[in-house]
Scaffold this motif. Structure first.
Motif, short mmCIF file in Angstrom:
data_model
loop_
_atom_site.label_atom_id
_atom_site.label_comp_id
_atom_site.label_asym_id
_atom_site.label_seq_id
_atom_site.Cartn_x
_atom_site.Cartn_y
_atom_site.Cartn_z
N VAL A 162 0.85 -1.16 -0.12
CA VAL A 162 0.01 -0.01 0.14
C VAL A 162 0.88 1.28 -0.05
N PRO A 163 0.77 2.32 -0.93
CA PRO A 163 1.43 3.35 -0.93
C PRO A 163 1.19 4.22 0.06
N VAL A 164 1.93 4.34 1.20
CA VAL A 164 1.65 5.13 2.35
C VAL A 164 2.86 5.78 2.65
N VAL A 165 3.07 6.92 3.45
CA VAL A 165 4.26 7.63 4.10
C VAL A 165 4.87 6.74 5.06
N GLU A 166 6.00 6.66 5.06
CA GLU A 166 6.70 6.02 6.22
C GLU A 166 7.43 7.14 6.86
N ILE A 167 7.54 6.94 8.33
CA ILE A 167 7.97 7.77 9.37
C ILE A 167 9.40 7.43 9.23
N GLY A 168 10.40 8.46 9.21
CA GLY A 168 12.01 8.04 9.38
C GLY A 168 12.33 7.84 10.80
N THR A 169 13.42 7.05 11.05
CA THR A 169 13.99 7.09 12.29
C THR A 169 14.54 8.45 12.90
N GLY A 170 15.07 9.15 12.04
CA GLY A 170 15.52 10.64 12.68
C GLY A 170 14.35 11.54 13.26
N LEU A 171 13.09 11.44 12.70
CA LEU A 171 11.89 12.08 13.17
C LEU A 171 11.27 11.11 14.21
N SER A 172 11.59 9.84 14.51
CA SER A 172 11.19 9.16 15.61
C SER A 172 12.23 9.31 16.65
N LEU A 173 13.41 9.60 16.61
CA LEU A 173 14.08 9.86 17.81
C LEU A 173 13.60 11.25 18.36
N GLY A 174 13.34 12.23 17.41
CA GLY A 174 13.11 13.72 18.01
C GLY A 174 11.84 13.53 18.69
N VAL A 175 10.66 12.90 18.10
CA VAL A 175 9.62 12.69 18.70
C VAL A 175 9.89 11.98 20.14
N ILE A 176 10.58 10.92 20.21
CA ILE A 176 10.72 10.17 21.72
C ILE A 176 11.34 11.17 22.52
N ILE A 177 12.43 11.90 22.01
CA ILE A 177 13.20 12.80 23.07
C ILE A 177 12.24 13.79 23.80
N GLY A 178 11.60 14.27 22.66
CA GLY A 178 10.67 15.62 23.05
C GLY A 178 9.69 15.21 23.82
N VAL A 179 8.73 14.04 23.57
CA VAL A 179 7.71 13.54 24.69
C VAL A 179 8.45 13.43 25.98
N LEU A 180 9.46 12.78 26.03
CA LEU A 180 10.02 12.43 27.34
C LEU A 180 10.49 13.70 28.09
N VAL A 181 11.24 14.82 27.52
CA VAL A 181 11.48 15.76 28.21
C VAL A 181 10.35 16.56 28.58
N VAL A 182 9.15 16.65 27.84
CA VAL A 182 8.07 17.44 28.08
C VAL A 182 7.28 16.74 29.57
N THR A 183 7.16 15.53 29.45
CA THR A 183 6.69 14.61 30.64
C THR A 183 7.39 14.71 31.65
#
Length: 393
Positions: free
Chosen positions: A288-309
């Motif tokens: 299925v032609p879908v947009v995939e999420i890159g690992t760089g973006l994943s790392l940024g999201v993970i760190i950002g969520v943890l810092v805010v939390t």
């Protein structure tokens, strides 16, 4: 990237060497680590993990380096949440503070062995069946939903199937004999509760792996990266337990942050599954032609969520109140039911008095709720009466 066998063996030998060093120089002699000792060695293990990540980045390339750090940060965050359950298990089995290090180290070793098995099993399934990505994604989304459920006082429970089975299978003595696994009682050799605690910690680690392994496979399919990120997130967990013990209960929004991270990775896995799809009843078995999420973006999201939390939890008045209440409950229980050493009991009671003063300084709406907790108030009263009745040290 294929990792040579010699690199695998050197890596495994290095991890085993760190565990052996930890046992010989820190755990073999029972003691309660000081805050400075826990801080130094926690920093040392984090430093080793970061240096290893730099090596992965240099020799494996940018993509592999980013995957390692994303996996390491995710697994470290999940391991902190696991410390809540470890803390409750220790309290439930009334493990003396000085003997808790051996239990934690055993748990880490058992977890490494068990997770290595899960990792290679997961890699084999992924290589053979593309639909496994759908399964892993679904597991993470369900776990994220469970983490969003309202939490009560006993939300992190030590009562799981592994512990219930262990209590039935293992018949132990009623008291500890230092950190020994076996002792002599009435002329017979019997197991001590220490063995039961180790089984409980190790078995609970298996349950944790059911969440953490799919999470890291959602960030990378490189088995070497999955294994090393998982291993280095567990190394130093013993020191971290003693370092942030007093802050664990204050991270009241950690479950929401982890839910966001696991939900994000679950969606990432689902998108990847669609991109690699060969399941006949989805799009006639075609990708299925879908947009995939890159690992760089994943790392940024993970760190950002943890810092805010973490920041929201630490600066929250509710977090300060919950931390004081949980610490007071734990110290009162430890004073009454666990410790026998008079000097250590005095230290525990002094900490309890400080926590009670913090509770008295809370806003009235929080103090009113605390006064309604009859079991807590009775526990604090018993601790104070026991201290007043005890002979001076």
């Amino acid at each position: 990237m294929d990792v040579p066998a010699v690199v695998w063996w050197f890596t495994i030998a290095g991890i085993a060497g760190l565990l052996l060093f930890d046992f010989v120089f820190h755990v073999r002699k029972a003691h309660v680590p000081t805050l400075s000792e826990a801080a130094r060695w926690s920093a040392a293990y984090v430093g080793v993990a970061l240096l290893f990540g730099v090596g992965v980045w240099v020799f494996g390339g940018t993509a592999m380096g980013v995957e390692y750090f994303a996996g390491y940060v995710t697994e470290k965050a999940l391991s902190v949440d696991n410390l809540f359950v470890f803390l409750i298990i220790m309290s439930s089995f009334k493990v003396p503070r000085a003997d808790q290090q051996k239990v934690l180290l055993f748990g880490i070793v058992f977890s490494l062995i068990a997770r290595a098995g899960f990792i290679f099993l997961g890699a084999a399934l992924i290589n053979s069946f593309a639909w496994v990505f759908y399964l892993f994604g679904l597991i993470l989304l369900i776990t994220a939903g469970n983490l969003l459920k309202p939490e009560g006082e006993d939300s992190h429970s030590a009562d799981n199937i592994v512990i219930r089975l262990a209590r039935k299978v293992f018949h132990t003595s009623d008291t500890y004999d230092g950190d020994r696994l076996f002792t002599v009682q009435d002329g017979r050799r019997v197991m001590t509760p220490m063995l039961l605690v180790m089984v409980a910690i190790g078995g609970t680690d298996i349950l944790f792996a059911l969440d953490s392994i799919p999470a890291i496979f959602g960030l990378t399919e490189n088995v070497y990266v999955v294994f090393t990120a998982t291993a280095f997130s567990l190394l130093g967990l013993r020191q971290l337990y003693f370092l942030i013990d007093g802050l664990l209960d204050r991270l009241i929004y950690l479950s929401y942050g982890l839910a966001a991270i696991l939900g994000f990775i679950g969606v990432k896995l689902m998108l990847h599954a669609l991109h690699e799809n060969n399941v006949p009843f989805i799009n006639d078995g075609r990708p299925v032609p879908v947009v995939e999420i890159g690992t760089g973006l994943s790392l940024g999201v993970i760190i950002g969520v943890l810092v805010v939390t973490v920041l929201v939890s630490l600066f929250s008045p509710k977090g300060r109140a919950q931390n004081a209440v949980s610490a007071a409950r734990r110290h009162a229980t430890e004073y009454l039911e666990v410790e026998n050493d008079p000097a250590r009991r005095e230290e525990i009671f002094a900490a309890l008095v400080r926590e009670i003063e913090v509770i008295k300084g809370l806003p009235e709406k929080y103090r009113a709720r605390i006064r309604e907790e009859d079991r807590l108030m009775a526990l604090l009263t018993r601790a104070r009466e026991a201290h007043d009745a005890a002979p001076p040290p």
